[in-house]
Write an enzyme that holds these catalytic residues in place. Structure first.
Site, PDB file in Angstrom:
ATOM      1  CD  GLU A 175      34.127 -75.489 -58.608  1.00 17.50           C
ATOM      2  OE1 GLU A 175      33.307 -74.560 -58.759  1.00 17.50           O
ATOM      3  OE2 GLU A 175      35.343 -75.370 -58.865  1.00 17.50           O
ATOM      4  CD  GLU A 299      36.847 -77.369 -62.485  1.00 11.48           C
ATOM      5  OE1 GLU A 299      36.898 -76.128 -62.345  1.00 11.48           O
ATOM      6  OE2 GLU A 299      35.787 -78.015 -62.549  1.00 11.48           O
TER       7      GLU A 299
HETATM    8  O1  AHR Z   1      36.495 -74.264 -65.268  1.00 11.63           O
HETATM    9  C1  AHR Z   1      35.484 -73.297 -65.155  1.00 11.63           C
HETATM   10  C2  AHR Z   1      34.625 -73.478 -63.902  1.00 11.63           C
HETATM   11  O2  AHR Z   1      35.421 -73.293 -62.770  1.00 11.63           O
HETATM   12  C3  AHR Z   1      34.037 -74.847 -63.701  1.00 11.63           C
HETATM   13  O3  AHR Z   1      32.846 -75.028 -64.396  1.00 11.63           O
HETATM   14  C4  AHR Z   1      33.806 -74.884 -62.231  1.00 11.63           C
HETATM   15  O4  AHR Z   1      33.876 -76.187 -61.720  1.00 11.63           O
HETATM   16  C5  AHR Z   1      34.892 -73.985 -61.677  1.00 11.63           C
HETATM   17  O5  AHR Z   1      34.392 -73.066 -60.769  1.00 11.63           O
END
Ligand code: AHR
Length: 511
Positions: A175, A299
């Site tokens: 991110e 994710e």
């Molecule tokens: O999964 C939780 C958080 O969500 C992670 O650390 C981040 O990459 C995302 O915003």
């Protein structure tokens, strides 16, 4: 009872379902690592060299193909050298992103690799781009992967690992548009190229570099990142093996308190994954028409308000039948688009967000999402074939999350797109997985196979007496799948009773 028609077109192959689509993610966040995985050798909780035995025993049968670590936002603040050598000497740091919690560094590279080996999974390490340097990341790769004679490889040996770890998947930041450095795509493309240059192939297995992709439907990031690599001086797109988008479907209500309307709203948002994949892949196809660069979603999952009584920074949430549907809908989307998407990593493994397991002291329970991983496992490595629910499609072309609030769309989902699913064939066995997304209406599903005949078939179902049903430490088995049972099958037709709000696995041996 209504009848839903589904056709399985065995003569229309989509592609091979990459096993990596069933991947996982574990971050130093809340209770995921401590005590979700690591309790230490001196703990009264049974452990294998400090790693929880109950967790290993629960996860090993799932054959999880890949595990991403150490973050998440944590990754771009993490310095790998903090987590090697004698544990008593490791520095105590502050986990700034996640409640400024103390980070003992007792779970570091060696412990992670041992955990991966215990559960039979492939490691995926995420490097620090936001606050790290290319040489720090290069050194981590050499430490992990070099079999020859060097100070770093010898240090690894001195720390108890004579053989290299052979880590193939390396994330180049996380991110980086946000917690990983607040970069714009052009700036990140330049940083990516610099860091990637020093991700050397220390072993015969080439590095698979994973670039930070977009948040949700930010097609602009995907386009700008690749276009910048393509235009600067000479085409550097060959440096990218995968581009990783993130998509969280969020919540509606809370984890355990929601109405039927909110059930539909969240499932509809989960279904938006189809549009996310189509949108990014279409964007990538313009610059990478041969699909040399993989799209991955490293994710994803539901993100509910934190469970009462737990710290807000720990992202601990319960996991109900609705989360099982989120998982099943998403995996079915991945399978149906396996020609476009290569890896998926649900967030996260234990005690954080949409986890497979919840642990508390010496107890460990399986969530409804765990059982979706179990029921969907036969798809891994299978050849995906077309699954056509003979009802109107709602999300081709990319429905946005906000549209899921519209009552029109909810009605469509409710009535027309009641059954979603996917199908694959492996070793003359057809696996069909499906969800009856209606919160209160059962139906009969008539599956018609085109291009094959069925010899015999069985089904297993995950269903509960309430859409909000979940497992607790007091009632760990409230939600679990039924044992497989034979179902009527003749020629090219199968009949499946689909209870309301159920996740179904059908296995058929083909004639
Ligand atoms: O999964 C939780 C958080 O969500 C992670 O650390 C981040 O990459 C995302 O915003």
């Amino acid at each position: 009872m209504s009848v839903q028609q589904v056709a399985i077109l065995l003569n229309e192959t989509i592609g091979t379902i990459s096993p990596y689509l069933h991947g996982e993610f574990a971050e130093h966040l809340g209770e995921c690592i401590y005590p979700g995985i690591w309790v230490g050798e001196g703990s009264t909780i049974p452990n294998i060299n400090g790693i929880r035995q109950d967790v290993v025993e629960a996860l090993r049968p799932l054959e999880i193909p890949v595990l991403r670590w150490p973050g998440g936002c944590f990754a771009d603040a993490y310095h790998w050298r903090d987590g090697i050598g004698a544990r008593s000497q490791r520095p105590l740091r502050v986990n700034y992103h996640w409640g400024k919690a103390p980070e003992s560094n007792h779970f570091g590279t060696h412990e992670f690799i041992e955990f991966c080996r215990l559960i039979g999974t492939e490691p995926y390490l995420v490097g620090n781009v936001g606050s790290g340097t290319p040489s720090e990341l290069r050194d981590w790769v050499e430490y992990c992967n070099f079999a020859g004679n060097s100070s770093l490889a010898n240090e690894r040996r001195a720390n108890g690992a004579p053989e290299p770890f052979g880590v193939r998947f390396w994330g180049v930041g996380n991110e980086n548009w946000g917690c990983g450095g607040n970069m714009d795509p052009e700036y990140y493309a330049a940083e990516f190229a610099r860091f990637r240059t020093f991700l050397f192939d220390y072993s015969d297995t080439p590095i698979h570099a994973i670039a930070c992709g977009a948040a949700g439907n930010d097609w602009h990031w995907t386009w700008k990142f690749l276009d910048t690599l393509r235009r600067k001086h000479w085409n550097r797109m060959h440096l990218v093996q995968s581009l990783a988008a993130h998509y969280y479907c969020g919540t509606a209500g809370t984890a355990t308190q929601f109405t039927e309307e909110q059930w539909l709203e969240l499932l509809c948002r989960a279904y938006v994954m189809e549009g996310i994949i189509l949108g990014h892949r279409t964007t990538m196809d313009e610059l990478d028409p041969d699909r040399r660069i993989h799209l991955i979603v490293d994710e994803w999952g539901a993100w509910h308000p934190v469970e009462p009584g737990k710290p807000s920074s720990g992202l601990y949430q319960q996991n109900t039948m609705r989360d099982a549907h989120v998982a099943a809908i998403t995996l079915d989307v991945f399978h149906r688009h396996c020609d476009k998407v290569y890896m998926g990593n649900i967030a996260q493994l234990i005690n954080v967000l949409q986890s497979l397991l919840l642990v508390e002291e010496d107890r460990c329970i399986k969530t409804p999402t765990y059982y979706v991983w179990q029921l969907y496992a036969p798809h891994k490595g299978g050849s995906a074939v077309r699954f056509e629910s003979l009802a109107e499609r709602i999300s081709d072309g990319g429905v946005s999350r906000d549209h899921c609030k519209s009552s029109y769309l909810q009605r469509s989902f409710n009535g027309l797109q009641c059954i979603t699913g996917s199908a694959s064939v492996k070793d003359r066995t057809l696996c069909v997985t499906m969800t009856n997304n209606h919160p209160s209406r059962p139906c009969e599903v008539r599956l018609t196979l085109v291009g094959a005949q069925v010899k015999e078939a069985s089904m297993a179902v995950l269903v509960a007496d309430d859409i909000r049903a979940h497992n607790t430490f007091e009632q760990p088995d409230r939600v679990k799948p039924s044992a497989p049972r034979p179902i009527p099958a003749a020629g090219d037709t199968l009949q499946v009773e689909a209870p309301a709000a159920s996740v179904i696995q059908v296995l058929c041996s083909l004639g």
